[in-house]
Design an enzyme around this catalytic site. Structure first.
Site, mmCIF file in Angstrom:
data_model
loop_
_atom_site.group_PDB
_atom_site.id
_atom_site.type_symbol
_atom_site.label_atom_id
_atom_site.label_comp_id
_atom_site.label_asym_id
_atom_site.label_seq_id
_atom_site.Cartn_x
_atom_site.Cartn_y
_atom_site.Cartn_z
ATOM 1 N N THR A 127 52.712 37.007 49.288
ATOM 2 C CA THR A 127 52.508 38.285 48.605
ATOM 3 C C THR A 127 53.813 39.019 48.272
ATOM 4 O O THR A 127 54.810 38.879 48.988
ATOM 5 C CB THR A 127 51.643 39.197 49.509
ATOM 6 O OG1 THR A 127 51.637 40.515 48.991
ATOM 7 C CG2 THR A 127 52.177 39.265 50.938
ATOM 8 N N TYR A 176 49.994 43.913 57.596
ATOM 9 C CA TYR A 176 49.691 42.822 56.652
ATOM 10 C C TYR A 176 50.989 42.201 56.147
ATOM 11 O O TYR A 176 51.165 40.974 56.178
ATOM 12 C CB TYR A 176 48.871 43.371 55.475
ATOM 13 C CG TYR A 176 48.705 42.383 54.326
ATOM 14 C CD1 TYR A 176 47.849 41.304 54.437
ATOM 15 C CD2 TYR A 176 49.421 42.553 53.130
ATOM 16 C CE1 TYR A 176 47.697 40.393 53.387
ATOM 17 C CE2 TYR A 176 49.266 41.660 52.079
ATOM 18 C CZ TYR A 176 48.412 40.578 52.205
ATOM 19 O OH TYR A 176 48.276 39.686 51.166
HETATM 20 N N1 NAI Z 1 44.169 39.804 46.777
HETATM 21 C C1 NAI Z 1 45.375 40.208 46.407
HETATM 22 O O1 NAI Z 1 45.524 41.164 45.627
HETATM 23 C C2 NAI Z 1 46.587 39.493 46.913
HETATM 24 C C3 NAI Z 1 46.477 38.332 47.656
HETATM 25 N N2 NAI Z 1 47.608 37.690 48.083
HETATM 26 C C4 NAI Z 1 47.527 36.468 48.867
HETATM 27 O O2 NAI Z 1 46.866 35.497 48.092
HETATM 28 C C5 NAI Z 1 46.093 34.632 48.936
HETATM 29 C C6 NAI Z 1 44.697 34.541 48.400
HETATM 30 O O3 NAI Z 1 44.106 35.818 48.456
HETATM 31 P P1 NAI Z 1 42.753 36.180 47.682
HETATM 32 O O4 NAI Z 1 42.059 34.951 47.270
HETATM 33 O O5 NAI Z 1 43.066 37.193 46.665
HETATM 34 O O6 NAI Z 1 41.993 36.915 48.885
HETATM 35 P P2 NAI Z 1 40.497 36.817 49.364
HETATM 36 O O7 NAI Z 1 40.364 37.900 50.379
HETATM 37 O O8 NAI Z 1 39.587 36.789 48.202
HETATM 38 O O9 NAI Z 1 40.456 35.396 50.075
HETATM 39 C C7 NAI Z 1 40.939 35.132 51.347
HETATM 40 C C8 NAI Z 1 39.968 34.193 52.028
HETATM 41 O O10 NAI Z 1 40.437 33.926 53.349
HETATM 42 C C9 NAI Z 1 39.304 33.834 54.180
HETATM 43 N N3 NAI Z 1 39.572 34.107 55.579
HETATM 44 C C10 NAI Z 1 39.881 35.300 56.145
HETATM 45 N N4 NAI Z 1 39.951 35.162 57.474
HETATM 46 C C11 NAI Z 1 39.677 33.861 57.754
HETATM 47 C C12 NAI Z 1 39.580 33.117 58.954
HETATM 48 N N5 NAI Z 1 39.777 33.678 60.149
HETATM 49 N N6 NAI Z 1 39.294 31.794 58.876
HETATM 50 C C13 NAI Z 1 39.092 31.200 57.680
HETATM 51 N N7 NAI Z 1 39.153 31.858 56.508
HETATM 52 C C14 NAI Z 1 39.443 33.177 56.553
HETATM 53 C C15 NAI Z 1 38.354 34.907 53.641
HETATM 54 O O11 NAI Z 1 37.022 34.649 54.048
HETATM 55 C C16 NAI Z 1 38.556 34.787 52.147
HETATM 56 O O12 NAI Z 1 37.598 33.925 51.578
HETATM 57 C C17 NAI Z 1 46.241 35.194 50.346
HETATM 58 O O13 NAI Z 1 47.247 34.483 51.008
HETATM 59 C C18 NAI Z 1 46.689 36.612 50.125
HETATM 60 O O14 NAI Z 1 47.452 37.103 51.211
HETATM 61 C C19 NAI Z 1 48.848 38.155 47.777
HETATM 62 C C20 NAI Z 1 49.006 39.301 47.056
HETATM 63 C C21 NAI Z 1 47.885 40.067 46.572
#
Ligand code: NAI
Length: 300
Positions: free
Chosen positions: A112, A135
């Site tokens: 991120t 975070y």
């Molecule tokens: N959403 C955003 O605006 C941003 C996201 N990111 C990064 O991008 C990546 C993808 O994020 P998104 O798809 O947007 O977020 P999202 O929140 O849609 O997806 C994250 C997934 O991780 C899963 N997860 C959470 N805890 C878990 C656990 N204990 N065991 C297994 N799975 C678990 C969740 O169920 C979710 O499906 C992440 O690394 C996030 O940090 C970076 C910058 C911004």
């Protein structure tokens, strides 16, 4: 090739699975039941926070490449529960990286723009991170763990992820569309300079990085345009042909628990030199694609 994706129920991970399915042997890893449309991939219910279960799932599958997109992404929840954030965002990344090392698999770990403090953005890959908040700190430690533990690893940083895929979670961008469509005003931060990431294109860049390059280290894979959130909302409204009120607010007024980088954003010039098939999208192009996804979602 055997490719695994963590965070498969998430915005970015779900896009990645959809793009891989049918082209590779795919293991989608998520917590609980699969919420993706059925497709030619296997599902593993595994917890990034429990110390071993994701590592075991990746090893049992025999992954050759892993896109690690799973994380606790709610920044205020991470601030409230820093231990849970540490377990998932650092411990979970360690599990994934250990499995990759044992299997000789290539890893791309998604991170991120929040690793930067937001005092002097937009930031390049060589700028020094200074995470503020739970975070941000756990994501930065996750980056370091991935790069240290997995010999063949790249970290792909994205920011403000959004998309219109059917079933995709609600984000600021989808709320702008929905609220303005209902004639409700939309509040947007006027003092947060950000990059954005159309999930489908972010996932495509991450997968190209994973499967088609040998690049190691950090790469920024967001959209190309840096703008404030009011302008982002205006661009969405304009592309969707929506009138209505976009109300500028200051971040401090919202009294959010976790700090937000104010002068943030990612520089993406390097991605254009590392990647051949996909590149960071300028905002107008990203809006065209977001709008097309939305139309499909409404007719699906
Ligand atoms: N959403 C955003 O605006 C941003 C996201 N990111 C990064 O991008 C990546 C993808 O994020 P998104 O798809 O947007 O977020 P999202 O929140 O849609 O997806 C994250 C997934 O991780 C899963 N997860 C959470 N805890 C878990 C656990 N204990 N065991 C297994 N799975 C678990 C969740 O169920 C979710 O499906 C992440 O690394 C996030 O940090 C970076 C910058 C911004």
């Amino acid at each position: 090739m055997k490719v695994a994706v963590t965070g498969a129920n998430g915005l970015l991970g779900g896009e990645a699975v959809a793009q891989l399915a049918g082209r590779h042997e795919v293991l989608a890893v998520g917590r609980g039941p699969c919420r993706l449309a059925a497709g030619p991939f296997a599902w593993a219910d595994a917890d990034l926070g429990d110390g071993r279960s994701v590592e075991q799932a990746l090893r049992a599958f025999g992954a050759e490449a892993v896109l690690h997109a799973g994380a606790l992404t709610d920044v205020d929840a991470c601030e409230r529960e820093p231990e849970a954030a540490w377990r998932v965002n650092v411990g979970g990344t360690e599990q994934v990286a250990r499995a990759c090392r044992a299997l000789g698999a290539r890893l791309v770990a998604v991170s991120t723009d929040y690793v930067f403090d937001g005092t002097a953005g937009p930031y390049g890959e060589d700028d020094v991170p200074n995470p503020r908040g739970a975070y941000a700190r756990t994501k930065r430690c996750g980056e370091e763990a991935a790069l240290l533990l997995a010999p063949d690893c790249a970290v792909a940083r994205v920011a403000v992820v959004y998309g219109g895929r059917p079933g995709a979670k609600s984000t600021f961008a989808t709320q702008v569309v929905e609220k303005l469509s209902r004639g409700e005003p939309v509040k947007a931060f006027s003092d947060q300079q950000v990059s954005t990431t159309l999930a489908a294109n972010g996932a495509a860049m991450c997968l190209e990085l994973l499967l088609k390059t040998a690049y190691r280290g950090v790469l920024h894979t967001s959209d190309a345009t840096v703008l404030d959130r009011v302008e982002f909302a205006r661009r969405i409204a304009r592309r969707f042909g929506l009138g209505g009120e976009i109300v500028p607010v200051k971040t401090a007024e919202a009294k959010l628990l976790a700090p937000r980088p104010l002068q943030g954003g990612l520089r993406v010039e390097r991605a254009a030199t590392v990647l051949r098939s996909h590149r960071p999208l300028a905002i107008d192009e990203a809006m065209d694609r977001f709008h097309a996804e939305w139309v499909l979602r409404k007719t699906a």
